[in-house]
Design a protein around this motif. Structure first.
Motif, mmCIF file in Angstrom:
data_model
loop_
_atom_site.group_PDB
_atom_site.id
_atom_site.type_symbol
_atom_site.label_atom_id
_atom_site.label_comp_id
_atom_site.label_asym_id
_atom_site.label_seq_id
_atom_site.Cartn_x
_atom_site.Cartn_y
_atom_site.Cartn_z
ATOM 1 N N PRO A 69 0.815 -1.153 -0.116
ATOM 2 C CA PRO A 69 -0.142 0.093 0.122
ATOM 3 C C PRO A 69 0.819 1.204 0.124
ATOM 4 N N LYS A 70 0.405 2.414 -0.685
ATOM 5 C CA LYS A 70 1.067 3.611 -0.526
ATOM 6 C C LYS A 70 1.338 4.174 0.641
ATOM 7 N N VAL A 71 0.216 3.996 1.717
ATOM 8 C CA VAL A 71 0.270 4.724 2.974
ATOM 9 C C VAL A 71 -0.115 3.489 3.926
ATOM 10 N N THR A 72 0.562 3.693 5.283
ATOM 11 C CA THR A 72 0.250 2.920 6.439
ATOM 12 C C THR A 72 -1.008 3.239 6.941
ATOM 13 N N LEU A 73 -1.673 2.398 7.846
ATOM 14 C CA LEU A 73 -2.858 2.720 8.604
ATOM 15 C C LEU A 73 -2.595 4.015 9.328
ATOM 16 N N ALA A 74 -1.453 4.035 10.098
ATOM 17 C CA ALA A 74 -1.380 5.262 10.928
ATOM 18 C C ALA A 74 -1.159 6.691 10.138
ATOM 19 N N GLU A 75 -0.582 6.444 8.891
ATOM 20 C CA GLU A 75 -0.435 7.459 7.874
ATOM 21 C C GLU A 75 -1.849 8.162 7.626
ATOM 22 N N ALA A 76 -2.733 7.067 7.155
ATOM 23 C CA ALA A 76 -4.091 7.143 6.554
ATOM 24 C C ALA A 76 -5.041 7.867 7.561
ATOM 25 N N LEU A 77 -4.931 7.415 9.115
ATOM 26 C CA LEU A 77 -5.665 8.057 9.878
ATOM 27 C C LEU A 77 -5.138 9.326 10.328
ATOM 28 N N LYS A 78 -4.091 9.870 10.146
ATOM 29 C CA LYS A 78 -3.691 11.250 10.292
ATOM 30 C C LYS A 78 -4.341 12.174 9.505
ATOM 31 N N ARG A 79 -4.743 11.734 8.140
ATOM 32 C CA ARG A 79 -5.518 12.605 7.369
ATOM 33 C C ARG A 79 -7.041 12.702 7.817
ATOM 34 N N ASP A 80 -7.455 13.831 7.253
ATOM 35 C CA ASP A 80 -9.037 13.805 7.670
ATOM 36 C C ASP A 80 -9.809 14.031 6.178
ATOM 37 N N ASP A 81 -9.124 13.771 5.322
ATOM 38 C CA ASP A 81 -9.683 13.935 3.930
ATOM 39 C C ASP A 81 -10.097 12.687 3.263
ATOM 40 N N LYS A 82 -9.633 11.596 3.529
ATOM 41 C CA LYS A 82 -10.038 10.343 2.948
ATOM 42 C C LYS A 82 -10.366 9.321 3.967
ATOM 43 N N PRO A 83 -11.136 8.464 3.643
ATOM 44 C CA PRO A 83 -11.563 7.279 4.288
ATOM 45 C C PRO A 83 -10.439 6.236 3.907
ATOM 46 N N ALA A 84 -10.740 5.335 4.760
ATOM 47 C CA ALA A 84 -9.396 4.079 4.498
ATOM 48 C C ALA A 84 -9.987 2.873 4.451
ATOM 49 N N LEU A 85 -9.806 2.096 3.498
ATOM 50 C CA LEU A 85 -10.261 0.680 3.147
ATOM 51 C C LEU A 85 -9.188 -0.506 3.586
ATOM 52 N N LEU A 86 -9.170 -1.517 4.565
ATOM 53 C CA LEU A 86 -8.336 -2.131 4.767
ATOM 54 C C LEU A 86 -9.027 -3.488 4.177
ATOM 55 N N VAL A 87 -8.064 -4.526 3.773
ATOM 56 C CA VAL A 87 -8.575 -5.563 3.297
ATOM 57 C C VAL A 87 -7.610 -6.569 3.810
ATOM 58 N N PHE A 88 -7.919 -7.659 4.553
ATOM 59 C CA PHE A 88 -6.987 -8.567 5.176
ATOM 60 C C PHE A 88 -7.146 -9.734 4.261
ATOM 61 N N TYR A 89 -5.837 -10.320 3.939
ATOM 62 C CA TYR A 89 -5.655 -11.341 3.006
ATOM 63 C C TYR A 89 -4.469 -12.372 3.098
ATOM 64 N N VAL A 90 -4.262 -13.455 2.592
ATOM 65 C CA VAL A 90 -3.242 -14.036 2.453
ATOM 66 C C VAL A 90 -3.347 -14.549 0.902
ATOM 67 N N ASP A 91 -1.813 -14.702 0.583
ATOM 68 C CA ASP A 91 -1.883 -15.138 -0.939
ATOM 69 C C ASP A 91 -2.260 -16.418 -1.327
ATOM 70 N N ASP A 92 -2.180 -17.456 -0.362
ATOM 71 C CA ASP A 92 -2.358 -18.840 -0.632
ATOM 72 C C ASP A 92 -3.926 -19.148 -0.097
ATOM 73 N N SER A 93 -4.860 -18.348 -0.101
ATOM 74 C CA SER A 93 -6.211 -18.547 -0.038
ATOM 75 C C SER A 93 -6.959 -18.301 -1.324
ATOM 76 N N SER A 94 -7.869 -19.203 -1.735
ATOM 77 C CA SER A 94 -8.497 -19.151 -2.883
ATOM 78 C C SER A 94 -9.738 -18.211 -2.629
ATOM 79 N N ASP A 95 -10.179 -18.037 -1.434
ATOM 80 C CA ASP A 95 -11.176 -17.071 -1.445
ATOM 81 C C ASP A 95 -10.654 -15.289 -1.585
ATOM 82 N N CYS A 96 -9.491 -15.487 -0.955
ATOM 83 C CA CYS A 96 -8.626 -14.193 -1.291
ATOM 84 C C CYS A 96 -8.321 -13.857 -2.678
ATOM 85 N N LYS A 97 -8.116 -14.940 -3.373
ATOM 86 C CA LYS A 97 -7.479 -14.746 -4.842
ATOM 87 C C LYS A 97 -8.907 -14.475 -5.676
ATOM 88 N N GLN A 98 -9.989 -15.075 -5.327
ATOM 89 C CA GLN A 98 -11.226 -14.490 -6.007
ATOM 90 C C GLN A 98 -11.525 -13.144 -5.446
#
Length: 201
Positions: A69-98
């Motif tokens: 990602p271009k910014v960390t969560l801490a950096e994203a939370l310091k800004r008040d002009d953009k929301p942040a979308l976190l997507v938790f994943y692992v590279d070896d999960s078929s659900d995450c791949k889809q």
């Protein structure tokens, strides 16, 4: 025994015997290649299995720019002009791949006005307590998991598993105070290739 051959216009020359050092190197190389071909199997990874085959956003989402990602969560939370979308994943999960294609579709619409933070759960440090500026604070042990924080850092959406595009889009619409889906232009998915789709009117 020495074998001789003649080339056009050249006298007979001796070919190397297998007893020489050059011949032994050739035999050793041939043996190694034969073993590699005979005893190795190709990597069998695909969209619908739990085998690792690389960055899921580059391979299946069509968007390798999401990781890292271009910014960390801490950096994203310091800004008040953009929301942040976190997507938790692992590279070896078929659900995450889809689900990677859904994340890429969301980024196509909201990538310039929201921070997209795919978080590999393998990178979350094991701790007993996390602060709200750390991804581990929001992670619930399921992949994929989608978390949307508004411009003030307030949790407005927490979806577990493969959440449909429309549910996350509705959450973004509320954050940006956009028209609800029921009164706005209906978007339908159309295939781009065998893995990805795009939204079209």
């Amino acid at each position: 025994m020495v074998f001789r051959c003649s080339r056009m216009g050249q006298p007979n020359q001796a070919l190397p015997r297998f007893g020489t050092s050059g011949g032994r190197c050739f035999l050793a190389l041939a043996l190694v290649l034969t073993c590699l071909l005979a005893f190795s199997s190709p990597v069998m990874a695909g969209l619908k299995d739990d085998n690792f085959d690389g960055n899921i956003y580059a391979l299946y989402g069509g968007n390798g720019s999401l990781v890292p990602p271009k910014v960390t969560l801490a950096e994203a939370l310091k800004r008040d002009d953009k929301p942040a979308l976190l997507v938790f994943y692992v590279d070896d999960s078929s659900d995450c791949k889809q689900y990677a294609t859904v994340v890429s579709q969301l980024q196509a619409y909201y990538g310039s006005v929201a921070d997209f933070l795919p978080v590999s759960v393998d990178t979350i440090p094991v701790k007993s307590v996390y602060s709200p500026s750390e991804p581990g604070y929001y992670y619930q042990g399921v992949v994929p998991q989608t978390v949307l924080l508004d411009q003030s850092g307030k949790l407005v959406f927490n979806g577990l598993g493969q959440v449909p595009f429309e549910q996350v889009d509705d959450a973004f619409r509320e954050v940006f105070n956009l028209l609800p889906r029921s009164v706005s232009l209906e978007l339908k998915q159309r295939p781009v290739n065998e893995l990805n789709t795009e939204l079209a009117p």
